[in-house]
Design a protein around this motif. Structure first.
Motif, PDB file in Angstrom:
ATOM      1  N   ALA A 283       0.808  -1.231   0.000  1.00  0.00           N
ATOM      2  CA  ALA A 283       0.000   0.000   0.000  1.00  0.00           C
ATOM      3  C   ALA A 283       0.833   1.269   0.000  1.00  0.00           C
ATOM      4  N   GLY A 285       1.960   2.403  -2.582  1.00  0.00           N
ATOM      5  CA  GLY A 285       1.565   3.035  -3.851  1.00  0.00           C
ATOM      6  C   GLY A 285       2.379   2.531  -5.039  1.00  0.00           C
ATOM      7  N   SER A 423       0.131  13.737  -3.146  1.00  0.00           N
ATOM      8  CA  SER A 423      -0.794  13.089  -4.098  1.00  0.00           C
ATOM      9  C   SER A 423       0.033  12.331  -5.147  1.00  0.00           C
TER      10      SER A 423
HETATM   11  N1  LIG Z   1      -0.043   9.053  -3.000  1.00  0.00           N
HETATM   12  C1  LIG Z   1      -1.214   8.503  -2.723  1.00  0.00           C
HETATM   13  N2  LIG Z   1      -2.174   9.207  -2.109  1.00  0.00           N
HETATM   14  C2  LIG Z   1      -3.357   8.640  -1.791  1.00  0.00           C
HETATM   15  N3  LIG Z   1      -3.696   7.371  -2.053  1.00  0.00           N
HETATM   16  C3  LIG Z   1      -2.774   6.616  -2.676  1.00  0.00           C
HETATM   17  C4  LIG Z   1      -1.495   7.135  -3.052  1.00  0.00           C
HETATM   18  N4  LIG Z   1      -0.802   6.134  -3.646  1.00  0.00           N
HETATM   19  C5  LIG Z   1      -1.614   5.061  -3.659  1.00  0.00           C
HETATM   20  N5  LIG Z   1      -2.795   5.357  -3.073  1.00  0.00           N
HETATM   21  C6  LIG Z   1      -3.912   4.436  -2.833  1.00  0.00           C
HETATM   22  O1  LIG Z   1      -3.464   3.534  -1.834  1.00  0.00           O
HETATM   23  C7  LIG Z   1      -3.873   2.198  -2.131  1.00  0.00           C
HETATM   24  C8  LIG Z   1      -2.652   1.313  -2.300  1.00  0.00           C
HETATM   25  O2  LIG Z   1      -1.938   1.684  -3.463  1.00  0.00           O
HETATM   26  P1  LIG Z   1      -1.240   0.618  -4.411  1.00  0.00           P
HETATM   27  O3  LIG Z   1      -0.665   1.358  -5.565  1.00  0.00           O
HETATM   28  O4  LIG Z   1      -2.162  -0.511  -4.691  1.00  0.00           O
HETATM   29  O5  LIG Z   1      -0.093   0.123  -3.441  1.00  0.00           O
HETATM   30  P2  LIG Z   1       0.888  -1.142  -3.552  1.00  0.00           P
HETATM   31  O6  LIG Z   1       0.996  -1.520  -5.005  1.00  0.00           O
HETATM   32  O7  LIG Z   1       2.184  -0.614  -2.995  1.00  0.00           O
HETATM   33  O8  LIG Z   1       0.308  -2.200  -2.672  1.00  0.00           O
HETATM   34  C9  LIG Z   1      -4.707   2.290  -3.396  1.00  0.00           C
HETATM   35  O9  LIG Z   1      -6.051   2.374  -2.992  1.00  0.00           O
HETATM   36  C10 LIG Z   1      -4.241   3.583  -4.057  1.00  0.00           C
HETATM   37  O10 LIG Z   1      -5.240   4.164  -4.839  1.00  0.00           O
END
Ligand SMILES: Nc1ncnc2c1ncn2[C@@H]1O[C@H](COP(=O)(O)OP(=O)(O)O)[C@@H](O)[C@H]1O
Ligand SMILES: O=C(O)[C@H](O)[C@@H](O)[C@H](O)[C@H](O)COP(=O)(O)O
Length: 442
Positions: A283, A285, A423
């Motif tokens: 999570a 991102g 963001s």
């Molecule tokens: N910079 C950010 N700000 C707010 N929400 C984010 C951000 N980056 C990712 N998210 C949200 O956080 C969650 C996890 O992101 P994700 O890309 O799936 O993480 P990972 O691949 O590292 O597990 C998703 O719901 C995504 O939309």
């Protein structure tokens, strides 16, 4: 004579009624399929139109029989009213939605670009599609076209001021634009108090470029060109079946619009196509930022999780943890992917947690041209994102164990570390600027 033409008319009406019923069945079948995607606790976006009317019925049925906890945002006053009648909870749009479901006037084969807005709800529909992690389109097979504009006019929402001037400016782009009228001859006014111009498209178009050109005209509020694609388009067929057309990886991750925004910012060009490995705990991102980087830099993208061999996937599916021996064939595949991009000179972005130095050394395969992008987030912030993420089960305990395993990138690892409390657009901008600055120095 009169009797015969009357019979012919009646027969024509009957045939039309059968055809309509068939088309309506297709819409209902697609809608019922989409309703299966709803999970308890989801925040949903509800589109507008006759296909969505079926979706509302199917959703209401699930809400009633399964007592599904939900919160919905409607794209039009009509949908809001109907949802309320059916006992579906409607609220205002605030923050992100898990799933938005909407109909379409045309769905372009291959790109899944859409024309929407024949019902006049295109502005709110686009806002809601953009705000949703997953955007699913439902339609009957008649909506599938090989090029946009084949059957439908393009609706464009324009302000109700200097309408003739705005129409003339649209005309300069080669579109024949006319203000929409209601059946009583009066101007059609959208839920937002605007006029809708219905435009005939001039043959094959570049949808992204046309959308941008239209929006450069003062007075144009929004266009019915949906070029961010969708997670999938569920199409109902005349044999009663439905088929799902999947969107590309950017649409599936819900990052297409953010990529378009970043492209419009015209970030600095990099001298070389970079090889990037986006790492971090769950999570942080990785998928979101990794896909956006690939999209904006124009390089291939691969989610490392998709490279697990079948044996690993089976084990994970059974809830058994992977050990280091299991991970080796998987890391080897990641290394191969990077090597392929290196040999082709294409650059590329791979995302994988890569929490330990040893894993990272394996995937680099002895080369020093891979840049690590470490997404560095606070535990509480990430726990919060996990709690808000639908369809991913990840207990907080596992997050703690990931933090315990994490070895921060060290000496000679060629890493860019970014905090993830900004963001996604700000984060990607920062990374690209830092890559460009590094290119300029070398
Ligand atoms: N910079 C950010 N700000 C707010 N929400 C984010 C951000 N980056 C990712 N998210 C949200 O956080 C969650 C996890 O992101 P994700 O890309 O799936 O993480 P990972 O691949 O590292 O597990 C998703 O719901 C995504 O939309
Ligand atoms: O209000 C709008 O602007 C419409 O919602 C439009 O975008 C819609 O999705 C199609 O017109 C599909 O309509 P049907 O589902 O009735 O075919």
């Amino acid at each position: 004579m009169a009797g015969r033409s009357c019979r012919r008319r009646a027969l024509g009406g009957l045939i039309e009624a059968i055809r309509m019923t068939t088309q309506d069945d297709q819409k209902r079948a697609a809608a019922r399929e989409a309703a299966k995607l709803v999970e308890p606790g989801m925040r949903l976006g509800l589109g507008t139109g006759s296909t969505i009317a079926h979706f509302l019925d199917a959703l209401a049925e699930r809400v009633k029989t399964e007592n599904i906890d939900h919160a919905c945002v409607a794209t039009s006053v009509t949908t809001e009213r109907r949802a309320a009648e059916l006992g579906i909870k409607v609220t205002a749009l605030d923050g992100v939605l898990d799933l938005a479901v909407d109909g379409a006037d045309e769905v372009e084969f291959g790109s899944l670009h859409l024309i929407k807005g024949l019902g006049g709800a295109l502005l709110r529909e686009k806002q809601i599609a953009e705000s949703s992690h997953r955007f699913v389109v439902i339609a009957d097979q008649g909506k599938l076209v090989s090029r946009l504009g084949e059957r439908s006019k393009l609706p464009v929402e324009i302000v109700n001021f200097a309408v003739a001037r705005t129409l003339a400016r649209i005309g300069e782009l080669g579109l024949l634009a006319e203000p929409r009228k209601q059946a009583n001859g009066k101007a059609f006014i959208s839920d937002n108090g605007n006029v809708i111009a219905d435009c005939v498209l001039p043959g094959r178009i570049d949808a992204v470029a046309l959308d941008r050109a239209l929006k450069s005209i003062a007075g144009v509020v929004e266009t019915g060109l949906f070029t961010a694609g969708c997670d999938c388009a569920i199409i109902g067929y005349d044999d009663g079946s439905t088929r799902c057309f999947e969107g590309d990886v950017f649409a599936k991750l819900g990052v297409s619009t953010m990529i378009a925004t970043l492209r419009a910012l015209r970030l600095q060009h990099l001298a070389h196509k970079p090889l990037l490995a986006v790492m971090g705990v769950s999570a942080s991102g990785k998928s979101t930022i990794g896909a956006m980087l690939a999209g904006v830099l124009g390089v291939p993208f691969r989610d490392g999780d998709d490279l697990h061999p079948a044996s690993n996937r089976r084990k994970m599916h059974e809830g058994k943890p992977l050990d280091d021996n299991d991970r080796m064939p998987w890391l080897h595949r990641i290394a191969l992917e990077l090597r392929g991009w290196r040999d082709a000179g294409s650059g590329g972005v791979i995302v994988s947690s890569l929490l330990t130095r040893c894993y990272r050394d394996f995937v680099r395969g002895g080369s020093d041209d891979v840049t690590l992008i470490h997404l560095d987030g606070d535990r509480d912030l990430l726990a919060d994102r996990i709690a808000n993420r639908h369809g991913h089960f990840m207990p907080a305990k596992l997050l703690d164990s990931q933090f315990a395993t994490l070895e921060l990138p060290g000496e000679g690892e060629n890493a860019i570390v970014v905090k993830v409390d900004a963001s996604p657009i700000e984060i990607v901008r920062d990374i690209v600027e830092r890559l460009a600055a590094r290119d300029a120095r070398s």
